[in-house]
Scaffold this motif. Sequence first.
Motif, PDB file in Angstrom:
ATOM      1  N   ASN A   1     -13.721 -16.941  -9.800  1.00 13.58           N
ATOM      2  CA  ASN A   1     -13.861 -15.492  -9.718  1.00 13.58           C
ATOM      3  C   ASN A   1     -12.541 -14.918  -9.220  1.00 13.58           C
ATOM      4  OD1 ASN A   1     -14.430 -12.817  -9.274  1.00 13.58           O
ATOM      5  ND2 ASN A   1     -16.271 -13.171  -8.051  1.00 13.58           N
ATOM      6  N   ASP A   2     -11.639 -14.633 -10.163  1.00 11.00           N
ATOM      7  CA  ASP A   2     -10.301 -14.168  -9.802  1.00 11.00           C
ATOM      8  C   ASP A   2     -10.290 -12.775  -9.185  1.00 11.00           C
ATOM      9  OD1 ASP A   2      -9.187 -16.499 -10.663  1.00 11.00           O
ATOM     10  OD2 ASP A   2      -8.692 -15.765 -12.664  1.00 11.00           O
ATOM     11  N   LYS A   3     -11.416 -12.083  -9.231  1.00 11.89           N
ATOM     12  CA  LYS A   3     -11.455 -10.724  -8.690  1.00 11.89           C
ATOM     13  C   LYS A   3     -11.766 -10.704  -7.193  1.00 11.89           C
ATOM     14  CE  LYS A   3     -12.795  -8.590 -13.087  1.00 11.89           C
ATOM     15  NZ  LYS A   3     -13.832  -7.786 -13.803  1.00 11.89           N
ATOM     16  N   ALA A   4     -12.202 -11.829  -6.656  1.00 10.75           N
ATOM     17  CA  ALA A   4     -12.553 -11.872  -5.235  1.00 10.75           C
ATOM     18  C   ALA A   4     -11.292 -11.866  -4.370  1.00 10.75           C
ATOM     19  CB  ALA A   4     -13.389 -13.112  -4.946  1.00 10.75           C
ATOM     20  N   ASN A   5     -11.304 -11.100  -3.314  1.00  7.32           N
ATOM     21  CA  ASN A   5     -10.131 -10.933  -2.447  1.00  7.32           C
ATOM     22  C   ASN A   5     -10.323 -11.517  -1.047  1.00  7.32           C
ATOM     23  OD1 ASN A   5      -8.684  -9.558  -4.400  1.00  7.32           O
ATOM     24  ND2 ASN A   5      -9.465  -7.551  -3.753  1.00  7.32           N
ATOM     25  N   HIS A   6     -11.387 -12.275  -0.845  1.00  6.99           N
ATOM     26  CA  HIS A   6     -11.701 -12.716   0.511  1.00  6.99           C
ATOM     27  C   HIS A   6     -11.335 -14.173   0.754  1.00  6.99           C
ATOM     28  CE1 HIS A   6     -15.316 -13.739  -1.837  1.00  6.99           C
ATOM     29  NE2 HIS A   6     -15.485 -14.729  -0.971  1.00  6.99           N
TER      30      HIS A   6
ATOM     31  N   SER B   1      15.954 -12.071  -8.706  1.00  2.22           N
ATOM     32  CA  SER B   1      16.349 -11.063  -7.726  1.00  2.22           C
ATOM     33  C   SER B   1      16.284 -11.659  -6.335  1.00  2.22           C
ATOM     34  CB  SER B   1      15.418  -9.852  -7.816  1.00  2.22           C
ATOM     35  OG  SER B   1      15.666  -8.965  -6.748  1.00  2.22           O
ATOM     36  N   SER B   2      17.252 -11.317  -5.521  1.00  2.00           N
ATOM     37  CA  SER B   2      17.248 -11.783  -4.138  1.00  2.00           C
ATOM     38  C   SER B   2      16.503 -10.803  -3.238  1.00  2.00           C
ATOM     39  CB  SER B   2      18.686 -11.950  -3.641  1.00  2.00           C
ATOM     40  OG  SER B   2      19.376 -10.716  -3.729  1.00  2.00           O
ATOM     41  N   GLU B   3      16.045  -9.706  -3.798  1.00  2.00           N
ATOM     42  CA  GLU B   3      15.350  -8.686  -3.025  1.00  2.00           C
ATOM     43  C   GLU B   3      13.995  -9.207  -2.564  1.00  2.00           C
ATOM     44  OE1 GLU B   3      13.515  -4.206  -3.709  1.00  2.00           O
ATOM     45  OE2 GLU B   3      15.140  -4.943  -4.992  1.00  2.00           O
ATOM     46  N   TYR B   4      13.730  -9.085  -1.288  1.00  2.00           N
ATOM     47  CA  TYR B   4      12.491  -9.617  -0.710  1.00  2.00           C
ATOM     48  C   TYR B   4      11.307  -8.724  -1.060  1.00  2.00           C
ATOM     49  CZ  TYR B   4       8.914 -10.620   2.717  1.00  2.00           C
ATOM     50  OH  TYR B   4       7.716 -10.900   3.315  1.00  2.00           O
ATOM     51  N   ASP B   5      10.190  -9.357  -1.393  1.00  2.00           N
ATOM     52  CA  ASP B   5       8.950  -8.641  -1.663  1.00  2.00           C
ATOM     53  C   ASP B   5       7.823  -9.424  -0.986  1.00  2.00           C
ATOM     54  OD1 ASP B   5       6.656  -7.438  -2.628  1.00  2.00           O
ATOM     55  OD2 ASP B   5       7.495  -7.090  -4.619  1.00  2.00           O
ATOM     56  N   TYR B   6       7.226  -8.838   0.029  1.00  2.00           N
ATOM     57  CA  TYR B   6       6.184  -9.520   0.798  1.00  2.00           C
ATOM     58  C   TYR B   6       5.027  -9.987  -0.076  1.00  2.00           C
ATOM     59  CZ  TYR B   6       2.158  -9.856   4.003  1.00  2.00           C
ATOM     60  OH  TYR B   6       1.037 -10.264   4.673  1.00  2.00           O
ATOM     61  N   GLN B   7       4.755  -9.286  -1.150  1.00  2.00           N
ATOM     62  CA  GLN B   7       3.588  -9.593  -1.972  1.00  2.00           C
ATOM     63  C   GLN B   7       3.758 -10.847  -2.826  1.00  2.00           C
ATOM     64  OE1 GLN B   7       0.672  -7.921  -1.725  1.00  2.00           O
ATOM     65  NE2 GLN B   7       1.649  -6.755  -0.072  1.00  2.00           N
ATOM     66  N   PHE B   8       4.985 -11.290  -3.043  1.00  2.00           N
ATOM     67  CA  PHE B   8       5.218 -12.409  -3.964  1.00  2.00           C
ATOM     68  C   PHE B   8       6.148 -13.442  -3.332  1.00  2.00           C
ATOM     69  CE2 PHE B   8       4.579  -8.532  -6.476  1.00  2.00           C
ATOM     70  CZ  PHE B   8       3.431  -8.889  -7.180  1.00  2.00           C
ATOM     71  N   VAL B   9       5.867 -14.713  -3.616  1.00  2.00           N
ATOM     72  CA  VAL B   9       6.695 -15.776  -3.071  1.00  2.00           C
ATOM     73  C   VAL B   9       7.994 -15.913  -3.851  1.00  2.00           C
ATOM     74  CG1 VAL B   9       5.786 -17.720  -4.445  1.00  2.00           C
ATOM     75  CG2 VAL B   9       6.559 -18.106  -2.092  1.00  2.00           C
ATOM     76  N   GLN B  10       7.977 -15.484  -5.118  1.00  2.00           N
ATOM     77  CA  GLN B  10       9.183 -15.532  -5.941  1.00  2.00           C
ATOM     78  C   GLN B  10       8.986 -14.655  -7.167  1.00  2.00           C
ATOM     79  OE1 GLN B  10       8.083 -19.604  -8.442  1.00  2.00           O
ATOM     80  NE2 GLN B  10       9.491 -19.736  -6.749  1.00  2.00           N
TER      81      GLN B  10
ATOM     82  N   GLY C   1      -5.348  -4.800  -4.252  1.00  2.00           N
ATOM     83  CA  GLY C   1      -4.877  -6.149  -4.523  1.00  2.00           C
ATOM     84  C   GLY C   1      -3.629  -6.535  -3.762  1.00  2.00           C
ATOM     85  N   ASN C   2      -3.267  -5.765  -2.752  1.00  2.00           N
ATOM     86  CA  ASN C   2      -2.085  -6.080  -1.944  1.00  2.00           C
ATOM     87  C   ASN C   2      -2.478  -6.909  -0.722  1.00  2.00           C
ATOM     88  OD1 ASN C   2      -0.165  -4.582  -3.513  1.00  2.00           O
ATOM     89  ND2 ASN C   2      -1.061  -2.710  -2.656  1.00  2.00           N
ATOM     90  N   ILE C   3      -1.634  -7.863  -0.375  1.00  2.00           N
ATOM     91  CA  ILE C   3      -1.882  -8.691   0.799  1.00  2.00           C
ATOM     92  C   ILE C   3      -1.812  -7.809   2.045  1.00  2.00           C
ATOM     93  CG2 ILE C   3      -1.129 -10.708   2.109  1.00  2.00           C
ATOM     94  CD1 ILE C   3       0.281 -11.688  -0.445  1.00  2.00           C
ATOM     95  N   LEU C   4      -2.777  -7.969   2.933  1.00  2.00           N
ATOM     96  CA  LEU C   4      -2.787  -7.183   4.164  1.00  2.00           C
ATOM     97  C   LEU C   4      -1.559  -7.498   5.017  1.00  2.00           C
ATOM     98  CD1 LEU C   4      -6.522  -7.382   5.342  1.00  2.00           C
ATOM     99  CD2 LEU C   4      -5.416  -5.601   3.983  1.00  2.00           C
ATOM    100  N   PRO C   5      -1.157  -6.599   5.890  1.00  2.00           N
ATOM    101  CA  PRO C   5      -0.002  -6.851   6.760  1.00  2.00           C
ATOM    102  C   PRO C   5      -0.174  -8.139   7.558  1.00  2.00           C
ATOM    103  CG  PRO C   5      -0.661  -4.554   6.888  1.00  2.00           C
ATOM    104  CD  PRO C   5      -1.726  -5.255   6.094  1.00  2.00           C
ATOM    105  N   PRO C   6       0.914  -8.853   7.811  1.00  2.00           N
ATOM    106  CA  PRO C   6       0.832 -10.122   8.541  1.00  2.00           C
ATOM    107  C   PRO C   6       0.108 -10.023   9.878  1.00  2.00           C
ATOM    108  CG  PRO C   6       3.020  -9.846   7.604  1.00  2.00           C
ATOM    109  CD  PRO C   6       2.296  -8.559   7.376  1.00  2.00           C
ATOM    110  N   SER C   7       0.373  -8.960  10.632  1.00  2.00           N
ATOM    111  CA  SER C   7      -0.258  -8.838  11.948  1.00  2.00           C
ATOM    112  C   SER C   7      -1.768  -8.670  11.830  1.00  2.00           C
ATOM    113  CB  SER C   7       0.352  -7.672  12.727  1.00  2.00           C
ATOM    114  OG  SER C   7       0.189  -6.455  12.007  1.00  2.00           O
TER     115      SER C   7
ATOM    116  N   MET D   1      -0.355 -17.271  -4.837  1.00  2.00           N
ATOM    117  CA  MET D   1      -1.441 -16.852  -5.718  1.00  2.00           C
ATOM    118  C   MET D   1      -1.074 -15.584  -6.477  1.00  2.00           C
ATOM    119  SD  MET D   1      -5.305 -15.616  -4.711  1.00  2.00           S
ATOM    120  CE  MET D   1      -4.690 -14.023  -4.109  1.00  2.00           C
ATOM    121  N   LYS D   2      -0.533 -14.600  -5.785  1.00  2.00           N
ATOM    122  CA  LYS D   2      -0.182 -13.343  -6.444  1.00  2.00           C
ATOM    123  C   LYS D   2       0.962 -13.540  -7.442  1.00  2.00           C
ATOM    124  CE  LYS D   2      -0.495  -9.365  -5.149  1.00  2.00           C
ATOM    125  NZ  LYS D   2      -0.169  -8.029  -4.611  1.00  2.00           N
TER     126      LYS D   2
END
Length: 662
Positions: free
Chosen positions: A243-248, A31-40, A267-273, A169-170
């Motif tokens: 520890n794959d559950k750590a988000n820090h 898909s060419s649709e952009y998704d901030y959470q995933f690189v591909q 489990g979502n990446i925080l906003p870029p800003s 990673m995601k």
Amino acid sequence: MLIRLGKHSALIQSRHIRSSFIGAIRLKSSSSEYDYQFVQKSRLPSNHFQKSLPRLPIPKLEDTRDKYLKAQQPLLGESSDAFKATTKFANDFVAGEGPSLQQELVAEDKANKHTSYISGPWFDMYLKDRVPLPINYNPILVLVNDPKPAYNDQVIRATNMMISSLRIMKSLRAGILAPEVFHLNPKKSDTDLFYTVTGLLPSSLSWYGAYLFKAFPLDMSQYGNLFNSTRVPGVGKDSIVKNDKANHMLVMRKGNFYVFDALDKNGNILPPSDLLACIDYISKDNSPASEFPIGVLTSENRDVWAKARQELESQGNAEVLNVLDSSIFNLCLDDETMGTNREKLLRNYLHSDGVNRWFDKSFSLIIAKDGTAGINFEHSWGDGVAILRYFTDMFKDSTNLPQVHPDTKSNFDAANHVRKLEFKINDSIKKSIADAKKNHEAISKSLAFDVLEMHNYGKKLCKKHGVSPDAIMQLGFQVGYHKLAGKNVATYESCSTAAFRHGRTETVRPCTMATQAVCNAINGSNQPSNTELLAMIKKCSEVHGNLTKDAAMGQGFDRHLFGLRRLAEKKGITPAIFSDPAYAAINHNILSTSTLSSDIVAAGAFGPVVKDGLGIGYSIMDNMLGAIVSSYPPNNNGAGFVSSLKTAYENIFNVLETANKS
């Protein structure tokens, strides 16, 4: 200009990286649709080919003996008493203890079909070694600058690279990061038909479908250790914890440690800003440099560090250490500016003063004050395939699709999101830190770097004569060292065996009777004609190509003998082949070499694997070749070698140029 080193991992008996065999072809997104959470979003699951990957073969005992003796010939002299003795030991092994050890190795392999016969012992080799990680094991790769100058600002580049890393990673965890595939002919196999056919096949058969297209899926088992992974010291043997559950995220600056959640509770990446605000906050924190930087302890002898860590835990630091270990990866913000000083750059990324590092992390992304970026990575968990894939995808994503910009603003309250870690330390720990600083400084100061960069010599001229560029580079090392020292020495070139399930590396032995003949011819008093030399060089290329092919297909001799020796040690026996001084000598690799082909890599380096050796990271481009050589003077003469190496390539390419004109 920095040398572009290509194909580390390197980096140490098998620690060095080679990817000429591997390639870095990417599968297309569905898909060419952009998704901030995933690189591909790959058209095939990340592990689609994993179940059907072929298993790493165990060579025949007789084949290993023959290849071992061929490698010993130029080192010992084919008519010497030493070679005759080594030949007898090898033949006696095949006729004596060898078959029973081989049978046991095969039986052990059959009982562990989920892995390879080398995987477990190879992990143990790394984890049991007690030498410090920096220089000895951890290699470095340094990136070229972002083509957009404003994006080389330290905070902007660090944030964009961190976000791209999180997206990788995601994608990996969601199983939508494209599988690593080597396409022999991308025009025929990197096609819609390939993805359709292999996608329809079950995982247990998918490799065979790829093979019909002359495409070769590679092992993906190492990728899981890229993130949230750390090597933890133990007395006698280290361990890898995850520890794959750590988000820090872990960020280091001035020897201080900072952490913040980079992913939210879902489990979502925080906003870029928001992430930019966190990095900016840390970069502007006015805390002084750590008076007792705990990170320098990771530069110590592993048993010394293990005991210091035990003491840290006993002082009430177990939880903070767990926070470091479980972090996604380590981001080091350095206050140094690299500029154009090559030696400063190499030293900063390979060892620095150890204060702003945690060498145990799977990898540390290091961003200098001027935005120069590179990685220092721990080597036990994996080899060059995984780290180069990450490095390549991260660089391309962060430069082609940056998430933060020079004008990005944020109202995020980073002060309440970022936490600075504090350690409780006693006088004993303070002394350990002081000792670690002193020891690390002494080792680092004893290391020397010498750089070769030659223009107008490269792949184009090699290809005109049908000779392998890598073979020519390796031939130069042989001729150069022979000119310097008047002899041939054990030489190591690492080759990936990622085409097999849980494959690691195999050794190519570039010192051959063919290269010895060229050394004697070029460095001798009676030099043959250029026509004769060209024929000899072509022979070197042919021999080297066969050695590389054998290694990539798991048919070298080094790993096989390593596995057999391990079993012999477990049984309490020492076959004469392993107590032979010639076996120790061939594994005392004076020349340890590695190459990594990538346009995004500005430099790659590693330390010598033995005190009297040379660590050679090299590359050859269309019209340029280069090498970064590390050494421990006066145990070996890196500067003298580089001077001899320059002459060697001038001589070799003069033969090619002259023959081309004729």
